[in-house]
Design a protein around this motif. Sequence first.
Motif, PDB file in Angstrom:
ATOM      1  N   PHE A 252      27.597 -25.815   9.506  1.00  0.00           N
ATOM      2  CA  PHE A 252      26.875 -24.568   9.738  1.00  0.00           C
ATOM      3  C   PHE A 252      27.275 -23.964  11.084  1.00  0.00           C
ATOM      4  CE2 PHE A 252      24.441 -27.663   7.327  1.00  0.00           C
ATOM      5  CZ  PHE A 252      24.225 -26.976   6.136  1.00  0.00           C
ATOM      6  N   SER A 253      27.681 -22.699  11.037  1.00  0.00           N
ATOM      7  CA  SER A 253      28.185 -22.036  12.236  1.00  0.00           C
ATOM      8  C   SER A 253      28.217 -20.532  11.960  1.00  0.00           C
ATOM      9  CB  SER A 253      29.600 -22.549  12.550  1.00  0.00           C
ATOM     10  OG  SER A 253      29.904 -22.462  13.920  1.00  0.00           O
ATOM     11  N   PRO A 254      28.221 -19.692  13.000  1.00  0.00           N
ATOM     12  CA  PRO A 254      28.334 -18.241  12.771  1.00  0.00           C
ATOM     13  C   PRO A 254      29.579 -17.911  11.956  1.00  0.00           C
ATOM     14  CG  PRO A 254      27.658 -18.664  15.028  1.00  0.00           C
ATOM     15  CD  PRO A 254      28.018 -20.000  14.438  1.00  0.00           C
ATOM     16  N   SER A 255      29.426 -16.985  11.016  1.00  0.00           N
ATOM     17  CA  SER A 255      30.527 -16.671  10.106  1.00  0.00           C
ATOM     18  C   SER A 255      30.222 -15.369   9.376  1.00  0.00           C
ATOM     19  CB  SER A 255      30.697 -17.798   9.075  1.00  0.00           C
ATOM     20  OG  SER A 255      29.555 -17.874   8.243  1.00  0.00           O
ATOM     21  N   SER A 256      31.182 -14.929   8.572  1.00  0.00           N
ATOM     22  CA  SER A 256      30.885 -13.869   7.619  1.00  0.00           C
ATOM     23  C   SER A 256      29.742 -14.332   6.727  1.00  0.00           C
ATOM     24  CB  SER A 256      32.107 -13.560   6.757  1.00  0.00           C
ATOM     25  OG  SER A 256      33.182 -13.098   7.531  1.00  0.00           O
ATOM     26  N   ASP A 257      28.917 -13.390   6.321  1.00  0.00           N
ATOM     27  CA  ASP A 257      27.788 -13.712   5.469  1.00  0.00           C
ATOM     28  C   ASP A 257      28.168 -13.443   4.009  1.00  0.00           C
ATOM     29  OD1 ASP A 257      25.357 -14.088   4.254  1.00  0.00           O
ATOM     30  OD2 ASP A 257      24.233 -12.806   5.632  1.00  0.00           O
ATOM     31  N   PRO A 258      28.045 -14.412   3.119  1.00  0.00           N
ATOM     32  CA  PRO A 258      28.367 -14.159   1.712  1.00  0.00           C
ATOM     33  C   PRO A 258      27.568 -13.013   1.097  1.00  0.00           C
ATOM     34  CG  PRO A 258      28.096 -16.519   2.097  1.00  0.00           C
ATOM     35  CD  PRO A 258      27.645 -15.813   3.346  1.00  0.00           C
ATOM     36  N   PHE A 259      26.473 -12.654   1.745  1.00  0.00           N
ATOM     37  CA  PHE A 259      25.622 -11.590   1.208  1.00  0.00           C
ATOM     38  C   PHE A 259      25.828 -10.274   1.949  1.00  0.00           C
ATOM     39  CE2 PHE A 259      23.689 -15.744   0.602  1.00  0.00           C
ATOM     40  CZ  PHE A 259      23.640 -15.782  -0.787  1.00  0.00           C
ATOM     41  N   GLY A 260      26.902 -10.208   2.760  1.00  0.00           N
ATOM     42  CA  GLY A 260      27.252  -8.974   3.445  1.00  0.00           C
ATOM     43  C   GLY A 260      27.077  -9.060   4.944  1.00  0.00           C
ATOM     44  N   GLY A 261      28.065  -8.577   5.673  1.00  0.00           N
ATOM     45  CA  GLY A 261      27.999  -8.550   7.125  1.00  0.00           C
ATOM     46  C   GLY A 261      28.412  -9.867   7.768  1.00  0.00           C
ATOM     47  N   TYR A 262      27.832 -10.118   8.918  1.00  0.00           N
ATOM     48  CA  TYR A 262      28.129 -11.317   9.711  1.00  0.00           C
ATOM     49  C   TYR A 262      26.800 -11.909  10.130  1.00  0.00           C
ATOM     50  CZ  TYR A 262      30.194 -14.309  13.297  1.00  0.00           C
ATOM     51  OH  TYR A 262      30.595 -15.389  14.031  1.00  0.00           O
ATOM     52  N   ARG A 263      26.752 -13.234  10.257  1.00  0.00           N
ATOM     53  CA  ARG A 263      25.473 -13.854  10.572  1.00  0.00           C
ATOM     54  C   ARG A 263      25.673 -15.169  11.309  1.00  0.00           C
ATOM     55  NH1 ARG A 263      20.615 -14.850   6.182  1.00  0.00           N
ATOM     56  NH2 ARG A 263      19.328 -16.221   7.480  1.00  0.00           N
ATOM     57  N   GLU A 264      24.707 -15.496  12.149  1.00  0.00           N
ATOM     58  CA  GLU A 264      24.737 -16.743  12.918  1.00  0.00           C
ATOM     59  C   GLU A 264      24.008 -17.833  12.138  1.00  0.00           C
ATOM     60  OE1 GLU A 264      22.862 -14.879  16.224  1.00  0.00           O
ATOM     61  OE2 GLU A 264      24.697 -14.883  17.433  1.00  0.00           O
ATOM     62  N   TYR A 265      24.771 -18.746  11.548  1.00  0.00           N
ATOM     63  CA  TYR A 265      24.205 -19.888  10.848  1.00  0.00           C
ATOM     64  C   TYR A 265      24.290 -21.126  11.737  1.00  0.00           C
ATOM     65  CZ  TYR A 265      24.088 -17.232   6.490  1.00  0.00           C
ATOM     66  OH  TYR A 265      23.811 -16.300   5.519  1.00  0.00           O
ATOM     67  N   GLY A 266      23.381 -22.048  11.531  1.00  0.00           N
ATOM     68  CA  GLY A 266      23.367 -23.291  12.290  1.00  0.00           C
ATOM     69  C   GLY A 266      22.283 -24.195  11.743  1.00  0.00           C
ATOM     70  N   VAL A 267      21.993 -25.278  12.472  1.00  0.00           N
ATOM     71  CA  VAL A 267      20.872 -26.158  12.147  1.00  0.00           C
ATOM     72  C   VAL A 267      19.781 -25.842  13.157  1.00  0.00           C
ATOM     73  CG1 VAL A 267      20.066 -28.541  11.921  1.00  0.00           C
ATOM     74  CG2 VAL A 267      22.368 -27.921  11.162  1.00  0.00           C
ATOM     75  N   ASP A 268      18.743 -25.209  12.684  1.00  0.00           N
ATOM     76  CA  ASP A 268      17.684 -24.691  13.537  1.00  0.00           C
ATOM     77  C   ASP A 268      17.176 -25.732  14.536  1.00  0.00           C
ATOM     78  OD1 ASP A 268      15.430 -23.164  14.427  1.00  0.00           O
ATOM     79  OD2 ASP A 268      14.200 -24.105  12.896  1.00  0.00           O
ATOM     80  N   GLN A 269      16.976 -26.966  14.093  1.00  0.00           N
ATOM     81  CA  GLN A 269      16.382 -27.990  14.950  1.00  0.00           C
ATOM     82  C   GLN A 269      17.344 -28.528  16.008  1.00  0.00           C
ATOM     83  OE1 GLN A 269      14.542 -29.999  11.273  1.00  0.00           O
ATOM     84  NE2 GLN A 269      13.233 -30.724  12.947  1.00  0.00           N
ATOM     85  N   LEU A 270      18.604 -28.100  15.976  1.00  0.00           N
ATOM     86  CA  LEU A 270      19.568 -28.494  17.010  1.00  0.00           C
ATOM     87  C   LEU A 270      19.762 -27.397  18.045  1.00  0.00           C
ATOM     88  CD1 LEU A 270      22.326 -30.193  14.818  1.00  0.00           C
ATOM     89  CD2 LEU A 270      20.375 -31.263  15.964  1.00  0.00           C
ATOM     90  N   GLY A 271      18.973 -26.324  17.942  1.00  0.00           N
ATOM     91  CA  GLY A 271      19.093 -25.208  18.867  1.00  0.00           C
ATOM     92  C   GLY A 271      17.777 -24.902  19.547  1.00  0.00           C
ATOM     93  N   MET A 272      17.844 -24.434  20.788  1.00  0.00           N
ATOM     94  CA  MET A 272      16.640 -24.172  21.565  1.00  0.00           C
ATOM     95  C   MET A 272      16.014 -22.815  21.266  1.00  0.00           C
ATOM     96  SD  MET A 272      17.532 -25.890  25.279  1.00  0.00           S
ATOM     97  CE  MET A 272      19.223 -25.312  25.437  1.00  0.00           C
ATOM     98  N   SER A 273      16.751 -21.915  20.657  1.00  0.00           N
ATOM     99  CA  SER A 273      16.199 -20.611  20.333  1.00  0.00           C
ATOM    100  C   SER A 273      14.999 -20.762  19.404  1.00  0.00           C
ATOM    101  CB  SER A 273      17.258 -19.744  19.642  1.00  0.00           C
ATOM    102  OG  SER A 273      16.660 -18.606  19.054  1.00  0.00           O
ATOM    103  N   PRO A 274      13.880 -20.126  19.708  1.00  0.00           N
ATOM    104  CA  PRO A 274      12.719 -20.252  18.820  1.00  0.00           C
ATOM    105  C   PRO A 274      12.958 -19.638  17.450  1.00  0.00           C
ATOM    106  CG  PRO A 274      12.320 -18.598  20.529  1.00  0.00           C
ATOM    107  CD  PRO A 274      13.588 -19.293  20.891  1.00  0.00           C
ATOM    108  N   GLU A 275      13.826 -18.614  17.372  1.00  0.00           N
ATOM    109  CA  GLU A 275      14.175 -18.043  16.079  1.00  0.00           C
ATOM    110  C   GLU A 275      15.176 -18.917  15.340  1.00  0.00           C
ATOM    111  OE1 GLU A 275      14.361 -16.249  18.896  1.00  0.00           O
ATOM    112  OE2 GLU A 275      12.710 -14.830  18.687  1.00  0.00           O
ATOM    113  N   GLY A 276      16.059 -19.549  16.108  1.00  0.00           N
ATOM    114  CA  GLY A 276      17.011 -20.477  15.524  1.00  0.00           C
ATOM    115  C   GLY A 276      18.159 -19.807  14.798  1.00  0.00           C
ATOM    116  N   TYR A 277      19.289 -20.523  14.707  1.00  0.00           N
ATOM    117  CA  TYR A 277      20.347 -20.184  13.772  1.00  0.00           C
ATOM    118  C   TYR A 277      20.031 -21.010  12.530  1.00  0.00           C
ATOM    119  CZ  TYR A 277      23.228 -18.460  17.739  1.00  0.00           C
ATOM    120  OH  TYR A 277      23.717 -17.799  18.834  1.00  0.00           O
ATOM    121  N   CYS A 278      19.546 -20.375  11.511  1.00  0.00           N
ATOM    122  CA  CYS A 278      19.085 -21.095  10.325  1.00  0.00           C
ATOM    123  C   CYS A 278      20.254 -21.392   9.384  1.00  0.00           C
ATOM    124  CB  CYS A 278      18.005 -20.288   9.621  1.00  0.00           C
ATOM    125  SG  CYS A 278      16.566 -19.975  10.691  1.00  0.00           S
ATOM    126  N   SER A 279      20.031 -22.305   8.453  1.00  0.00           N
ATOM    127  CA  SER A 279      21.126 -22.771   7.596  1.00  0.00           C
ATOM    128  C   SER A 279      21.125 -22.135   6.216  1.00  0.00           C
ATOM    129  CB  SER A 279      21.058 -24.295   7.447  1.00  0.00           C
ATOM    130  OG  SER A 279      19.853 -24.684   6.791  1.00  0.00           O
TER     131      SER A 279
END
Length: 535
Positions: free
Chosen positions: A382-409
Amino acid sequence: MTTSPTPISCRALLGTAAAAAAATATATSPAAATPNAPGAAIAAHGSGRPFREKRVRRWAADTWTSLLAMTDEDTGLPADNIPADLAAEGRSGYTSPTNIGGLLWSAVAARELGLASSRDTRNLCRRTISTLLDVERHDRSGMFYNWYDEATGEALRAWPDSGDVIHPFCSSVDNAWLGTALLVVSEAVPSVRRLAREAFRSMRWSAFYNPGTDPAHPSVRPGGLMHGGFFPFDHDRPDEVYRGTHVGGEPVWLTTHHYDTLVSETRMTSYLGILTGQVPEQHYYAAWRAFPATCDWSWHESRPVGETQTYLGIEVYEGAYEYRGMRVVPGWGGSMFEELMPDVFVPEARWGPRSWAKNHPLHVRAQREHGLEQAGYGYWGFSPSSDPFGGYREYGVDQLGMSPEGYCSDRESTNVDVGFGDCREGTNPDPEFGDGVVTPHASFLAMAYEPQETFVNLAGIEDELGAYGPGGFHDAVAVSGARAERHLSLDQSMIMGAVGNVLERDVLRRAFGTRQVESRLRPLLRREVFGAGTG
């Protein structure tokens, strides 16, 4: 960014190549459903499928094909992105310092993998760097602007598709990836060494470094922090910039946000500043490893555990997040890119046996367990990438990031909230996950630490999800089958670098990590003890 003990939004990534790709990513449904010794047929984790070097080399060859398809033959500059069918008319019409750097290090990897001749590699690197030396950039610092026309080398003042105004911006992290590539080429391609060193030596990393003595913006952490960048002329960021300079000359518009977390791709800028002697070595310890565990900081993802240590006079809270029996030093968003991209060049696990050697494999394991066990997607990475549903998006594992919004998977942005000890109750500790989105470049970055598990994952993405074409893996795919049928230059370059290191004896790490670089950086990494671990 500079942080305070109040809720904040996701990191403002000014002017990255990723942001621009949002306009061109496409969504398509499928037609149908420490580096290990390479080449050995090792039984894959729980699957019985072995690691096959021949197949990995095919993946690299197709990836290199996509990079060549993006590259202008006259300028040697790569487009930011291209459709999966590799049609030249689909090139983005713009490029960035990151993309250019990625092409250069990919050329070195391609040569070592037997995909490009020494002559072709030499000619491509010479053409690309010669163009770089002629393009418009900021005179005082030598830093490059974020957007150029790949066909002409002209600095862009408007977007090719919309005509919207572009204010030239010098990004600290984008210039860092270019600087990194120039150092690699100067060692790996001797006939182009003079040009590569000329370009690198003209870049002043201190232009981004705020030591905390600037009266206009003194509130940075001890040791100083790196700005996101600066606008040389005009800007469109009211309340996000201020007038100043760290290298003399005409003041520029410096960003008020600074990069203040260590587990981030932005640490590459810090490495370059330190190894050139333009930034003090204490700066390495300035960024947060984890935000504090006190209740006035309870807005971030979860309560860390750890102790405070002192290095070179800088107090460092060596905090880590607890996740599935592991203690992992978190990033901002929880992506593989933040954790492992600098490790493609700096042998962090070898130079930091009590820090990165613990955290890197734990982050990889955590991503794998999240995808296969916690979320049950059947795939991971999971990592920032093109979004299969259009555009670009920051993906990640929410619980490994300090952002309260998180990069979700997943597509649904499922945000796990386990609370913050006795300071704050969790609101979503055990959620149901939705349509997971994986990006192949994240798995390739993990290959140095889990080669067989990575191979199984990527083989499944190709064979079962069908996210593959003549230019290699599509940029991202949802487990439901939707695909981003596009190649991003940076993501393809990460794949080339990762495979080059795994199959060709750390080719990029050897080129970057010279004795001079090692003498500057290794003592800093070796000294530190992260709070990462198990049990």
